[in-house]
Design an enzyme around this catalytic site. Sequence first.
Site, PDB file in Angstrom:
ATOM      1  CB  ALA A   9       2.177 -35.314  19.682  1.00 42.67           C
ATOM      2  CG  ASP A 100      -6.721 -35.800  38.410  1.00 41.95           C
ATOM      3  OD1 ASP A 100      -6.767 -35.240  37.501  1.00 41.95           O
ATOM      4  OD2 ASP A 100      -6.270 -37.072  38.971  1.00 41.95           O
ATOM      5  CG  HIS A 138     -11.541 -45.733  33.559  1.00 42.49           C
ATOM      6  ND1 HIS A 138     -10.367 -46.431  34.004  1.00 42.49           N
ATOM      7  CD2 HIS A 138     -11.899 -46.388  32.583  1.00 42.49           C
ATOM      8  CE1 HIS A 138      -9.980 -47.580  33.322  1.00 42.49           C
ATOM      9  NE2 HIS A 138     -10.833 -47.377  32.488  1.00 42.49           N
ATOM     10  N   GLY A 275      13.435  -6.169  18.932  1.00 43.47           N
ATOM     11  CA  GLY A 275      14.228  -5.059  18.140  1.00 43.47           C
ATOM     12  C   GLY A 275      13.211  -3.729  17.885  1.00 43.47           C
TER      13      GLY A 275
END
Length: 459
Positions: A9, A100, A138, A275
């Site tokens: 992905a 950013d 960019h 546990g």
Amino acid sequence: MKELEENNAAIFAGAGLSAGSGHADWSGLVKDFADELNLDIKKETDLIALVQYHLNANAHNRHQLNQKIANEFHHGKQPNENHKILAKLPINTFWTTNYDRLIETALTNENKVVDVKYVEKHLTTTIHGRKAVVYKMHGDVEHPDDAILSKDDYERYHKTHATFLNALAGDLVSKTFLFVGFSFTDPNLEFVLSRIRVTFTSNQRPHYAIFREVKQDKDEPKTDFEYRKIKQELFIQDLMRFNIKVLLVKEYSQITSILNEIENRFKRKTIYISGSAHEYGGWDSSTAESFISSLSKKLIESDYKIVSGFGLGVGSFVINGVLEEIYLNKKENLEDQLLLRPFPQGKKGKELWPTYRKDMISYAGVSLFVFGNKLENNELVVADGVRKEFEIAKQQNVLLIPVGATGSMAKKLYDEISTDFEKYFELGVKSDFEKLGDSSLTPEDLIESILTFIDKVTK
């Protein structure tokens, strides 16, 4: 979900992703330039051309443009919830047109080593141990001179950033992208998508995008609204040429809900086993050890991953079961199936336990509680650590599954859920849950009941 599990992905982030943190979108960024040119920003659709007009009017001097980028993206903004969710997921490829640094900040906050690329020479180097790559096609806020904004910049892009275009094309062919906060008006992406479509025609990899439905603005004539609505529908249909399927939301806040659901579904394939045991109630040690190992083996066999804190009397048998299944049958990488995090010891180590527990449980979507007792001052008591892990898991919206039949703290937790069952699960699975508290079941039948219940509540 399958692409996430197989690390195939990728994310393509536009200005809309950062807008949630308070950064300007494209219109906000260039509004002052429109005002200087006596243009109405609300009527402008070609903002790249608008920037070019501004440069033309200023003898191609970029100072104002560079200053604008520096000012807009240097205000200490923090990653928003969408950034944070994406950073937690097993996604190692991020593409963005944003200047950013919110994506890389969110990834760093998740303790991931980030390799950032914003000029071509960066593509020739690889940061050791990187967990994510961020391609800023960019440019970056720290280098506004090199930012891509005007028509001149876009027209030269195929020469100045040819390697970026090739890298993006490669990822679009080999990975499944989710486009978030992106309007698809970028010529560079269109250039790449069109060439992939021509090359692969009807064999393009599927991608996905999230859009907000067109909404009627205040005082907007109904005919104008209907016109924009038709254009959006036609645009969505056109994206299918590139095998990009669009999910429409009514409000931007729904994107967070969608990403949360993706995260929850992915995490539900990972189970945290909580546990500890000094003794095993009605079972002898051999039976209990076999139960824990077999349960862990069956979970791995069913394609779940396991996280364990190496609890006394439990953790080592979890490992045995996982190793048996992985090495004898699955032949997969142990690190992909088991996350083992033994608790740090000593006084300073114990101070870290609360943080340590939160970190371990954050990887899982399901917490399984078994046994839960310890020896304290030569007296057998229920394990308060298991209770703490239950509360942490509840705070993190993890599915809580105590196996009451194993006794001790697990039984206490099981009884709590039983008395307020609909707060935790749908009523339709109550009979399956009741089997987890049946101490008359054989270990083999109890394991099958656990697997059945997990399978039903994680669907």
